[in-house]
Scaffold this motif. Structure first.
Motif, mmCIF file in Angstrom:
data_model
loop_
_atom_site.group_PDB
_atom_site.id
_atom_site.type_symbol
_atom_site.label_atom_id
_atom_site.label_comp_id
_atom_site.label_asym_id
_atom_site.label_seq_id
_atom_site.Cartn_x
_atom_site.Cartn_y
_atom_site.Cartn_z
ATOM 1 N N UNK A 5 43.176 35.579 53.268
ATOM 2 C CA UNK A 5 43.217 35.831 51.837
ATOM 3 C C UNK A 5 43.892 37.161 51.531
ATOM 4 N N UNK A 6 44.871 37.149 50.639
ATOM 5 C CA UNK A 6 45.486 38.422 50.271
ATOM 6 C C UNK A 6 45.367 38.682 48.780
ATOM 7 N N UNK A 7 45.796 37.733 47.958
ATOM 8 C CA UNK A 7 45.611 37.940 46.526
ATOM 9 C C UNK A 7 45.310 36.601 45.884
ATOM 10 N N UNK A 8 44.631 36.653 44.774
ATOM 11 C CA UNK A 8 44.197 35.430 44.106
ATOM 12 C C UNK A 8 45.212 35.030 43.053
ATOM 13 N N UNK A 148 36.610 28.310 40.222
ATOM 14 C CA UNK A 148 35.390 27.579 40.605
ATOM 15 C C UNK A 148 34.122 28.289 40.179
ATOM 16 N N UNK A 149 34.155 29.615 40.224
ATOM 17 C CA UNK A 149 32.934 30.407 40.054
ATOM 18 C C UNK A 149 33.343 31.836 39.743
ATOM 19 N N UNK A 150 32.444 32.571 39.119
ATOM 20 C CA UNK A 150 32.726 33.989 38.931
ATOM 21 C C UNK A 150 32.730 34.699 40.283
ATOM 22 N N UNK A 151 31.913 34.238 41.213
ATOM 23 C CA UNK A 151 31.856 34.880 42.534
ATOM 24 C C UNK A 151 33.203 34.823 43.252
ATOM 25 N N UNK A 152 33.920 33.706 43.093
ATOM 26 C CA UNK A 152 35.255 33.615 43.704
ATOM 27 C C UNK A 152 36.182 34.667 43.093
ATOM 28 N N UNK A 153 36.144 34.787 41.763
ATOM 29 C CA UNK A 153 36.955 35.807 41.090
ATOM 30 C C UNK A 153 36.546 37.204 41.524
ATOM 31 N N UNK A 154 35.235 37.404 41.641
ATOM 32 C CA UNK A 154 34.742 38.742 41.946
ATOM 33 C C UNK A 154 35.139 39.178 43.353
ATOM 34 N N UNK A 155 35.149 38.220 44.287
ATOM 35 C CA UNK A 155 35.622 38.543 45.631
ATOM 36 C C UNK A 155 37.060 39.063 45.553
ATOM 37 N N UNK A 156 37.881 38.356 44.758
ATOM 38 C CA UNK A 156 39.279 38.772 44.607
ATOM 39 C C UNK A 156 39.379 40.138 43.930
ATOM 40 N N UNK A 195 39.694 28.945 47.152
ATOM 41 C CA UNK A 195 38.238 28.979 47.328
ATOM 42 C C UNK A 195 37.917 28.943 48.819
ATOM 43 N N UNK A 196 38.545 28.017 49.524
ATOM 44 C CA UNK A 196 38.262 27.864 50.951
ATOM 45 C C UNK A 196 38.807 29.024 51.782
ATOM 46 N N UNK A 197 39.948 29.568 51.367
ATOM 47 C CA UNK A 197 40.492 30.728 52.104
ATOM 48 C C UNK A 197 39.527 31.911 52.017
#
Ligand SMILES: [Mn+2]
Length: 349
Positions: A5-8, A148-156, A195-197
């Protein structure tokens, strides 16, 4: 620490720069999420709190009310201030914050009684969310309704702010909980390669994902199982001609099985899981209102239905609503509406 993962694709560099600019000057930060907080809300709030502390900030997590027991294992949950239990402390913290985060919600109404203190706070708001059409209270935002989720965004966001090394196993478990619960364990349409990355990165870095599933799905109280079995046996109505299934529980039903918050989480998805069903509603009596969850598959909009008939809202395929009518009146209304939406349901892909 990162592998793939590098950027969303849904997170802009300019939004992250705006965040960083505001955070650079911040000392006292409050992190909030919505009332009746779910896995995404609690996971995001605790992960952001943890990240900001690694940056030397003074941070408090404030939620309107406590989450379900099934989330009480989450690392850091013991430090959360609940507005419902300690409004004076929460008011003071919000009045003195220079920056506040709104995570996984898009308007102050989602905070219930805490919304007044949120509006009054002189601090700058930063929003990270995936619900459509946010209000305009924030100084900067990372907003992506397709995510998918705020958590996915927040990780990014955290990785994008240079915080990849701050994502330790505890923080990964928090974010994974948000992604996993908001995607129905990675099966909803909002799940993408990204999401999976992100999850792949977290597992490569040591996240024990099986433990999270065990915490969320493997520690159910017996009463919860029995209440769900009762609901499916006695309170499920299937209307094959409308591709619809309805479930309701009365206050007496819930009392019989010693109902606790969270016991009916996921029940509506079981109704949706019946072959041929494209629209499912779960209605439960509680307090002065009947609360409803709406779920749909494909093009039929659960949100539009919730908005039009039950003063609700949410996502296209997952929405909520409420009514001050009795449970019997609500159920009669629901049954009566089905012929009106039959054409849409039959055409739904
Ligand atoms: Mn969410």
């Amino acid at each position: 620490m990162q592998t793939n993962f590098s950027s969303h694709p849904l997170v802009n560099t300019s939004d992250l720069e705006a965040f960083q600019h505001i955070l650079d000057k911040a000392h006292s930060i409050v992190v909030t999420s919505h009332r009746s907080p779910d896995g995404d809300a609690v996971g995001c709030a605790l992960a952001m709190t943890s990240y900001l502390r690694t940056q030397g900030k003074s941070v408090t997590t404030i939620l309107p009310d406590p989450p379900d027991e099934a989330l009480m294992w989450m690392p850091g949950v013991e430090d959360i201030v609940y507005y419902a239990e300690d409004s004076r402390q929460a008011d003071e913290l919000m009045a003195n914050a220079d920056v506040l985060f709104a995570l996984d919600y898009n308007r102050f109404e989602r905070l219930g009684r805490m919304s007044h203190a949120a509006r009054k706070s002189p601090g700058k708001w930063l929003l990270v969310d995936h619900h459509e059409l946010p209000d305009n209270f924030q100084s900067a935002q990372v907003h992506a309704p397709a995510c998918s989720s705020t958590a996915e965004l927040l990780y990014a966001v955290i990785v994008g702010l240079g915080g990849a090394d701050a994502v330790d196993n505890d923080m990964a478990a928090l974010l994974y909980t948000g992604i996993m619960t908001d995607t129905g364990s990675f099966r909803f349409p909002g799940v993408t390669p990204t999401t999976h990355l992100i999850v792949a990165d977290m597992i490569a870095a040591g996240l024990e994902h099986a433990k999270v599933h065990e915490h969320i799905h493997g520690e159910a109280p017996l009463d919860r199982l029995r209440l769900n079995a009762f609901a499916l046996n006695e309170r499920l109505e299937v209307f094959p001609e409308f591709h619809t299934a309805l479930i309701h529980l009365t206050a007496a039903d819930m009392g019989r099985f010693d109902y606790r918050p969270g016991y009916t989480e996921g029940l509506v998805n079981q109704a949706l899981g019946i072959k041929g069903i494209r629209f499912a509603v779960f209605a439960k009596e509680g307090g002065e209102r009947v609360k409803m969850s709406f779920r749909s598959i494909g093009s039929f909009s659960a949100r539009a239905f919730a908005e039009e008939h039950f003063d609700g809202g949410g996502h296209h395929n997952a929405a909520g609503g409420a009514s001050s009518e009795s449970i019997d009146v609500v159920m009669a209304k629901l049954r009566g509406l089905l012929p009106q939406i039959q054409t849409q349901l039959l055409a739904a892909q």
